[in-house]
Design an enzyme around this catalytic site. Structure first.
Site, PDB file in Angstrom:
ATOM      1  N   SER A 138     -25.941  -8.637  25.867  1.00  0.00           N
ATOM      2  CA  SER A 138     -26.219  -9.918  25.206  1.00  0.00           C
ATOM      3  C   SER A 138     -26.796 -10.899  26.215  1.00  0.00           C
ATOM      4  CB  SER A 138     -24.918 -10.496  24.645  1.00  0.00           C
ATOM      5  OG  SER A 138     -25.112 -11.827  24.218  1.00  0.00           O
ATOM      6  N   TYR A 148     -16.351 -12.898  26.747  1.00  0.00           N
ATOM      7  CA  TYR A 148     -17.447 -12.167  26.096  1.00  0.00           C
ATOM      8  C   TYR A 148     -18.648 -12.059  27.051  1.00  0.00           C
ATOM      9  CZ  TYR A 148     -21.059 -10.918  22.723  1.00  0.00           C
ATOM     10  OH  TYR A 148     -22.092 -10.279  22.068  1.00  0.00           O
TER      11      TYR A 148
HETATM   12  P1  NAP Z   1     -21.821  -6.559  13.406  1.00  0.00           P
HETATM   13  O1  NAP Z   1     -22.790  -6.571  12.288  1.00  0.00           O
HETATM   14  O2  NAP Z   1     -20.509  -7.278  13.215  1.00  0.00           O
HETATM   15  O3  NAP Z   1     -21.561  -5.040  13.818  1.00  0.00           O
HETATM   16  C1  NAP Z   1     -20.513  -4.670  14.666  1.00  0.00           C
HETATM   17  C2  NAP Z   1     -20.295  -3.169  14.520  1.00  0.00           C
HETATM   18  O4  NAP Z   1     -19.235  -2.767  15.399  1.00  0.00           O
HETATM   19  C3  NAP Z   1     -19.889  -2.766  13.116  1.00  0.00           C
HETATM   20  O5  NAP Z   1     -20.584  -1.586  12.755  1.00  0.00           O
HETATM   21  C4  NAP Z   1     -18.393  -2.475  13.236  1.00  0.00           C
HETATM   22  O6  NAP Z   1     -18.063  -1.485  12.275  1.00  0.00           O
HETATM   23  C5  NAP Z   1     -18.321  -1.942  14.664  1.00  0.00           C
HETATM   24  N1  NAP Z   1     -16.985  -2.056  15.239  1.00  0.00           N
HETATM   25  C6  NAP Z   1     -16.262  -3.184  15.443  1.00  0.00           C
HETATM   26  N2  NAP Z   1     -15.057  -2.872  15.934  1.00  0.00           N
HETATM   27  C7  NAP Z   1     -15.021  -1.505  16.043  1.00  0.00           C
HETATM   28  C8  NAP Z   1     -14.034  -0.594  16.481  1.00  0.00           C
HETATM   29  N3  NAP Z   1     -12.813  -0.990  16.889  1.00  0.00           N
HETATM   30  N4  NAP Z   1     -14.324   0.731  16.462  1.00  0.00           N
HETATM   31  C9  NAP Z   1     -15.527   1.165  16.026  1.00  0.00           C
HETATM   32  N5  NAP Z   1     -16.501   0.336  15.604  1.00  0.00           N
HETATM   33  C10 NAP Z   1     -16.239  -0.996  15.606  1.00  0.00           C
HETATM   34  O7  NAP Z   1     -22.457  -7.227  14.711  1.00  0.00           O
HETATM   35  P2  NAP Z   1     -23.765  -6.854  15.556  1.00  0.00           P
HETATM   36  O8  NAP Z   1     -24.413  -8.132  15.880  1.00  0.00           O
HETATM   37  O9  NAP Z   1     -24.552  -5.800  14.916  1.00  0.00           O
HETATM   38  O10 NAP Z   1     -23.076  -6.322  16.890  1.00  0.00           O
HETATM   39  C11 NAP Z   1     -23.547  -5.187  17.581  1.00  0.00           C
HETATM   40  C12 NAP Z   1     -23.565  -5.474  19.075  1.00  0.00           C
HETATM   41  O11 NAP Z   1     -24.530  -6.488  19.340  1.00  0.00           O
HETATM   42  C13 NAP Z   1     -22.245  -5.996  19.645  1.00  0.00           C
HETATM   43  O12 NAP Z   1     -21.947  -5.317  20.847  1.00  0.00           O
HETATM   44  C14 NAP Z   1     -22.523  -7.464  19.930  1.00  0.00           C
HETATM   45  O13 NAP Z   1     -21.744  -7.946  21.001  1.00  0.00           O
HETATM   46  C15 NAP Z   1     -24.008  -7.401  20.268  1.00  0.00           C
HETATM   47  N6  NAP Z   1     -24.744  -8.676  20.148  1.00  0.00           N
HETATM   48  C16 NAP Z   1     -24.843  -9.307  18.949  1.00  0.00           C
HETATM   49  C17 NAP Z   1     -25.542 -10.502  18.865  1.00  0.00           C
HETATM   50  C18 NAP Z   1     -25.701 -11.260  17.554  1.00  0.00           C
HETATM   51  O14 NAP Z   1     -26.049 -12.460  17.591  1.00  0.00           O
HETATM   52  N7  NAP Z   1     -25.482 -10.619  16.404  1.00  0.00           N
HETATM   53  C19 NAP Z   1     -26.146 -11.036  20.011  1.00  0.00           C
HETATM   54  C20 NAP Z   1     -26.040 -10.358  21.210  1.00  0.00           C
HETATM   55  C21 NAP Z   1     -25.340  -9.175  21.274  1.00  0.00           C
HETATM   56  P3  NAP Z   1     -16.667  -1.313  11.499  1.00  0.00           P
HETATM   57  O15 NAP Z   1     -16.177  -2.669  11.111  1.00  0.00           O
HETATM   58  O16 NAP Z   1     -17.023  -0.418  10.350  1.00  0.00           O
HETATM   59  O17 NAP Z   1     -15.785  -0.625  12.500  1.00  0.00           O
END
Ligand code: NAP
Length: 257
Positions: A138, A148
């Site tokens: 990130s 984070y």
């Molecule tokens: P998201 O839509 O909330 O997706 C998060 C994913 O992680 C979901 O598929 C969730 O699936 C899975 N997950 C959460 N806890 C888990 C666990 N204990 N075991 C297995 N799977 C788990 O958010 P996203 O933005 O796509 O996040 C993906 C990555 O991008 C993360 O690492 C986040 O830090 C990073 N990121 C996001 C942003 C942003 O603004 N969105 C910015 C920078 C970086 P289940 O609930 O089905 O387990």
């Protein structure tokens, strides 16, 4: 045929990575807790792209279930060519205003789990002299921003060092460094993002398209959007103490904490 294992593939960036790799004809192994959502993603990709999709439901915070995913990555009979460490979540309040158990779970999912899965995946890739690891970090990791940001800084630094170590074996490593992206991340974390300007938001498809291009070009870090690229360059040259002060003022919890 290339097989890609993606964690956190039930929504957001993980599901977008699944669509991106399936569109390139890759077979997939999809990991997350929600089996129903994984099955729905898998069904769409099997029908739309004609690829083989395996669903591997797992709570990566459960050591036994994480071990199952690690064993799948290390299985020589069913080689996984690429690993996307993507599963993650954030917290609504800055340290130390969230329960310490939540802080520990977040650190575990953002640091220990990618370390464990990468450790399982890499020996086979090295032996086969091909493979890739994509770590979804990130822009928060570029700055001093609580647990984070510190966890994401670890993931970016880990990726950059691993990339150099694995290059002689034909294994690529990419740190994917998104800014604010339209996924479920902020809502799940209970973050109020209503004050953010429209211009800061990225679409998950754009992050994935950029990441796949940067992977093909052998770049170490993938940052989507010119604003975030300028930002990433700028923060490298600003005094860190000043940046930390400004950020701390911004993220102070309501009530003056
Ligand atoms: P998201 O839509 O909330 O997706 C998060 C994913 O992680 C979901 O598929 C969730 O699936 C899975 N997950 C959460 N806890 C888990 C666990 N204990 N075991 C297995 N799977 C788990 O958010 P996203 O933005 O796509 O996040 C993906 C990555 O991008 C993360 O690492 C986040 O830090 C990073 N990121 C996001 C942003 C942003 O603004 N969105 C910015 C920078 C970086 P289940 O609930 O089905 O387990």
């Amino acid at each position: 045929m290339t097989t890609v294992l993606i964690t956190g593939a039930s929504s957001g960036l993980g599901a977008a990575f699944a669509r991106g790799f399936a569109a390139k004809g890759c077979d997939l192994v999809l990991v997350a807790r929600d089996k129903g959502r994984l099955e729905a993603v898998a069904a769409r990709l099997r029908a739309g792209c004609g690829v083989a999709v395996e669903v591997l439901p797992a709570d990566l915070l459960d050591p036994a279930q994480c071990d199952t995913v690690a064993a799948r990555l290390a299985d020589p009979a069913r080689p996984v060519d690429m690993l996307v460490n993507n599963a993650g979540f954030g917290l609504p309040a800055p340290f130390p205003y969230s329960p310490v158990e939540d802080e520990e779970r977040m650190l575990e999912l953002l640091v220990r789990v990618p370390l464990r899965l990468t450790h399982a995946a890499v020996p086979g890739m090295r032996e086969r002299r091909r493979g890739a690891v994509l770590n979804v970090s990130s822009v928060a990791g570029l700055l001093p921003t609580g647990t984070y940001g510190a966890a994401k800084a670890w993931l970016t630094a880990f990726s950059e060092s691993l990339r150099v170590d694995l290059a002689p074996y034909g294994v690529r490593v990419l740190a994917v460094v998104p800014g604010f992206t339209r996924t479920e991340f902020q809502e799940r974390a209970g973050m109020d993002v209503s004050a953010l300007r429209e211009a800061v938001w990225l679409e998950p498809e754009a992050v994935v398209a950029r990441a796949l291009r940067d992977l093909a070009l052998g770049r170490p870090v993938s940052v989507t959007g010119w604003r975030y690229r300028v930002y990433a360059q700028a923060v490298r040259h600003l005094p860190r103490g000043l940046v930390a002060e400004r950020l701390a003022r911004r993220r102070r919890a309501p009530g003056g904490v």
